[in-house]
Design a protein around this motif. Sequence first.
Motif, PDB file in Angstrom:
ATOM      1  N   SER A   1       0.816  -1.214   0.000  1.00 36.05           N
ATOM      2  CA  SER A   1       0.000   0.000   0.000  1.00 36.05           C
ATOM      3  C   SER A   1       0.851   1.266   0.000  1.00 36.05           C
ATOM      4  N   ASN A   2       2.158   1.136   0.222  1.00 36.73           N
ATOM      5  CA  ASN A   2       3.036   2.300   0.205  1.00 36.73           C
ATOM      6  C   ASN A   2       3.276   2.772  -1.231  1.00 36.73           C
ATOM      7  N   SER A   3       3.763   3.977  -1.364  1.00 36.65           N
ATOM      8  CA  SER A   3       4.018   4.553  -2.688  1.00 36.65           C
ATOM      9  C   SER A   3       5.321   3.998  -3.233  1.00 36.65           C
ATOM     10  N   LEU A   4       5.224   2.952  -4.027  1.00 36.89           N
ATOM     11  CA  LEU A   4       6.394   2.282  -4.576  1.00 36.89           C
ATOM     12  C   LEU A   4       6.657   2.795  -5.995  1.00 36.89           C
ATOM     13  N   ASP A   5       7.924   2.927  -6.330  1.00 39.35           N
ATOM     14  CA  ASP A   5       8.332   3.452  -7.625  1.00 39.35           C
ATOM     15  C   ASP A   5       8.921   2.293  -8.434  1.00 39.35           C
ATOM     16  N   PHE A   6       8.127   1.713  -9.323  1.00 41.77           N
ATOM     17  CA  PHE A   6       8.580   0.533 -10.046  1.00 41.77           C
ATOM     18  C   PHE A   6       9.518   0.884 -11.196  1.00 41.77           C
ATOM     19  N   ASP A   7       9.513   2.120 -11.643  1.00 43.56           N
ATOM     20  CA  ASP A   7      10.544   2.545 -12.592  1.00 43.56           C
ATOM     21  C   ASP A   7      11.907   2.562 -11.895  1.00 43.56           C
ATOM     22  N   ALA A   8      11.936   3.020 -10.651  1.00 45.28           N
ATOM     23  CA  ALA A   8      13.180   2.972  -9.871  1.00 45.28           C
ATOM     24  C   ALA A   8      13.599   1.532  -9.629  1.00 45.28           C
ATOM     25  N   ALA A   9      12.622   0.655  -9.401  1.00 41.09           N
ATOM     26  CA  ALA A   9      12.925  -0.759  -9.198  1.00 41.09           C
ATOM     27  C   ALA A   9      13.560  -1.359 -10.447  1.00 41.09           C
ATOM     28  N   ALA A  10      13.041  -0.997 -11.616  1.00 39.46           N
ATOM     29  CA  ALA A  10      13.606  -1.485 -12.866  1.00 39.46           C
ATOM     30  C   ALA A  10      15.027  -0.960 -13.053  1.00 39.46           C
ATOM     31  N   ARG A  11      15.237   0.282 -12.677  1.00 36.64           N
ATOM     32  CA  ARG A  11      16.583   0.867 -12.764  1.00 36.64           C
ATOM     33  C   ARG A  11      17.547   0.125 -11.841  1.00 36.64           C
ATOM     34  N   PHE A  12      17.073  -0.240 -10.655  1.00 37.67           N
ATOM     35  CA  PHE A  12      17.912  -0.967  -9.708  1.00 37.67           C
ATOM     36  C   PHE A  12      18.230  -2.362 -10.243  1.00 37.67           C
ATOM     37  N   ALA A  13      17.247  -3.050 -10.797  1.00 38.85           N
ATOM     38  CA  ALA A  13      17.491  -4.365 -11.397  1.00 38.85           C
ATOM     39  C   ALA A  13      18.493  -4.256 -12.541  1.00 38.85           C
ATOM     40  N   THR A  14      18.394  -3.183 -13.304  1.00 39.18           N
ATOM     41  CA  THR A  14      19.279  -3.006 -14.450  1.00 39.18           C
ATOM     42  C   THR A  14      20.731  -2.827 -14.024  1.00 39.18           C
ATOM     43  N   VAL A  15      20.977  -1.990 -13.032  1.00 43.71           N
ATOM     44  CA  VAL A  15      22.358  -1.795 -12.607  1.00 43.71           C
ATOM     45  C   VAL A  15      22.902  -3.074 -11.995  1.00 43.71           C
ATOM     46  N   LYS A  16      22.054  -3.831 -11.288  1.00 43.02           N
ATOM     47  CA  LYS A  16      22.493  -5.114 -10.746  1.00 43.02           C
ATOM     48  C   LYS A  16      22.890  -6.062 -11.876  1.00 43.02           C
ATOM     49  N   ALA A  17      22.051  -6.158 -12.904  1.00 37.05           N
ATOM     50  CA  ALA A  17      22.339  -7.057 -14.021  1.00 37.05           C
ATOM     51  C   ALA A  17      23.611  -6.634 -14.755  1.00 37.05           C
ATOM     52  N   ARG A  18      23.798  -5.325 -14.948  1.00 39.69           N
ATOM     53  CA  ARG A  18      24.988  -4.844 -15.641  1.00 39.69           C
ATOM     54  C   ARG A  18      26.260  -5.148 -14.844  1.00 39.69           C
ATOM     55  N   ILE A  19      26.170  -5.017 -13.523  1.00 39.22           N
ATOM     56  CA  ILE A  19      27.323  -5.347 -12.675  1.00 39.22           C
ATOM     57  C   ILE A  19      27.649  -6.828 -12.812  1.00 39.22           C
ATOM     58  N   ALA A  20      26.622  -7.677 -12.755  1.00 41.86           N
ATOM     59  CA  ALA A  20      26.843  -9.122 -12.857  1.00 41.86           C
ATOM     60  C   ALA A  20      27.464  -9.485 -14.204  1.00 41.86           C
ATOM     61  N   MET A  21      26.950  -8.900 -15.285  1.00 47.36           N
ATOM     62  CA  MET A  21      27.479  -9.202 -16.609  1.00 47.36           C
ATOM     63  C   MET A  21      28.932  -8.741 -16.729  1.00 47.36           C
ATOM     64  N   ALA A  22      29.232  -7.568 -16.172  1.00 49.74           N
ATOM     65  CA  ALA A  22      30.604  -7.065 -16.227  1.00 49.74           C
ATOM     66  C   ALA A  22      31.554  -7.972 -15.447  1.00 49.74           C
ATOM     67  N   LEU A  23      31.151  -8.423 -14.276  1.00 46.81           N
ATOM     68  CA  LEU A  23      31.983  -9.334 -13.493  1.00 46.81           C
ATOM     69  C   LEU A  23      32.171 -10.662 -14.220  1.00 46.81           C
ATOM     70  N   ALA A  24      31.105 -11.117 -14.856  1.00 50.49           N
ATOM     71  CA  ALA A  24      31.173 -12.404 -15.549  1.00 50.49           C
ATOM     72  C   ALA A  24      32.093 -12.352 -16.761  1.00 50.49           C
ATOM     73  N   ASN A  25      32.253 -11.185 -17.357  1.00 51.32           N
ATOM     74  CA  ASN A  25      33.056 -11.058 -18.576  1.00 51.32           C
ATOM     75  C   ASN A  25      34.406 -10.382 -18.351  1.00 51.32           C
ATOM     76  N   ALA A  26      34.721 -10.024 -17.126  1.00 53.53           N
ATOM     77  CA  ALA A  26      35.980  -9.334 -16.841  1.00 53.53           C
ATOM     78  C   ALA A  26      37.179 -10.230 -17.164  1.00 53.53           C
ATOM     79  N   ASP A  27      38.302  -9.594 -17.455  1.00 52.99           N
ATOM     80  CA  ASP A  27      39.506 -10.350 -17.810  1.00 52.99           C
ATOM     81  C   ASP A  27      40.003 -11.206 -16.651  1.00 52.99           C
ATOM     82  N   SER A  28      39.817 -10.715 -15.427  1.00 52.54           N
ATOM     83  CA  SER A  28      40.295 -11.469 -14.263  1.00 52.54           C
ATOM     84  C   SER A  28      39.224 -11.477 -13.183  1.00 52.54           C
ATOM     85  N   ARG A  29      39.303 -12.458 -12.310  1.00 54.13           N
ATOM     86  CA  ARG A  29      38.338 -12.596 -11.228  1.00 54.13           C
ATOM     87  C   ARG A  29      38.527 -11.480 -10.194  1.00 54.13           C
ATOM     88  N   PRO A  30      37.482 -11.160  -9.434  1.00 53.39           N
ATOM     89  CA  PRO A  30      37.633 -10.138  -8.386  1.00 53.39           C
ATOM     90  C   PRO A  30      38.610 -10.597  -7.303  1.00 53.39           C
TER      91      PRO A  30
END
Length: 557
Positions: free
Chosen positions: A510-539
Amino acid sequence: MKDTIMRIKISTLLMASAMVLGACAPAAPPAPPPPAELPAANPENIRADMAFLASDELEGREAGTPGFDLAADYVAAQFEEIGLRPAGDQGSYFQTISFLRAVRAPEGRALEITNTETGAPLPFTENVDFAMGSSLAGTDVDVTGEAVFVGFGIVAPDLGRDDYAGLDLTGKVAVMLAGTPKGIQTEERAYYGTRKYANASERGAIAVVQLETPTRRGIYPFERLVREGRLDGASLTWIAPDGQPFDSAPNIKASASVNMDSAAKLFEGTGADWSAILAAAETEGGDVKGFALPWTIHITQPSVHDQVSSANVIGMIEGTDPVLKNEVIVLTAHLDHIGITQNSIEEDKISNGALDNASGTATLIEAARMLAAGPPMKRSVMFIALTAEEKGLLGAQYFAQNPTVPKGNIVANVNLDMPILTYPFTDLIVFGGTRSTIINEVEKAARDMGITLSPDPVPDQGLFTRSDHFRFVEAGIPSVYLIPGWQNGGAEEYARHMANNYHRPSDDMSNSLDFDAAARFATVKARIAMALANADSRPLWRKDDFFARQFNGPMEP
């Protein structure tokens, strides 16, 4: 978890969730993205997943309850639909964990304090002067020991600090200040705080009594602890494959909390002034010396024990590189919440946990959708919806110690917990970000989206040790924890949530949730994961990092 009634319930709720998604979906789907790019996040997917996970039918998703099992089945169904490979036990999506569960007995709790020499009592009343929950150490815990004040109870070899120096705790009760002293690097300070009960146990103490401080009162006051009924909730510890319950402080049989005003009674006649102790505790370094107290403390802490099971839900996208696919990037979010709070002052007793942590789980699922439909990745990416975070990060701890892939193959963890998705965030807070090379990929992904990075805004709260990523840290794995930042109204939204909704039934849809912000958060998470997965060396941990040294993690040369 898979009985007929459960299947009927989840089928019904899945249909309802699908109807929500269908009703809210745009009339025409967007054009497919270029092959080399991730598909766009869909805010309505996140809305539907959150609506299901935060629904009353799941009764707050407490670990070890049918409501959590419904949530776990739902996430597994989403993983299957997305096309993630099962990565749990025996070819399933579930890593099922057995837990020892303890709840408070209806009566019989007591904290009795008497003068060691004269036997004169020091009156303490439950829920006024002290409070206590259940004990996992036994069903009829009854301990007596002389009291010893140990300051903060911190042992920090790197700082040359040992609050137990010169004190005999064998068979005694450790009376300690809640929290940790100011002036220590915040994340390291939080780690020292996680060791307090273990420190006391290793020195022979049989019980711990914690005293409220001004800092602790400002974060989570004693009155709120009592009022919200959390002490009536179940305590859990996982049971190892050999049948033994996990216990990091095996000598500690009982514990209690004392409010700040009542604690003054313990220092009467000692020559020490409680107000002066509190003042010293609030200074940089919090150098408060311990000493024997003139009291004997008797604690009875009866509990009811049983065993329950609850599962981590695990899926994986296998990498395409013949060598690097054996290295696994783990994305996590806890699925559980605190369930039904019987003593809540609200008429509604179900703590739905919409932002804590249906939001994190829903954005994790959306990131999985995006990555599964996106370009191939060199390393494998694992997604885990974790159980029993609210019980002490237990699902994460069990997985980190009993992983479903070889432990040495896990090279990074990125965790989501309670993202406040109620405003258009413009920055990210990356707890632990400076400690490993994970930050390199976080910075790139954030910069590409016009997102800046901000430092920890609430270091006194020790958030680096209070979410699931820390169990990966303890396993030596470079890890970070992400939340939307405090710019652009974020500070006010975070404060509002903590004051009005955190761990309360009002944390619902019932709270005022911002699902566009949620999509933005999911996107940055996915981009971080993809970058880590494709990086030249492990963290890797930064060279000589504190946590790399504590837990023997791989460091930069």
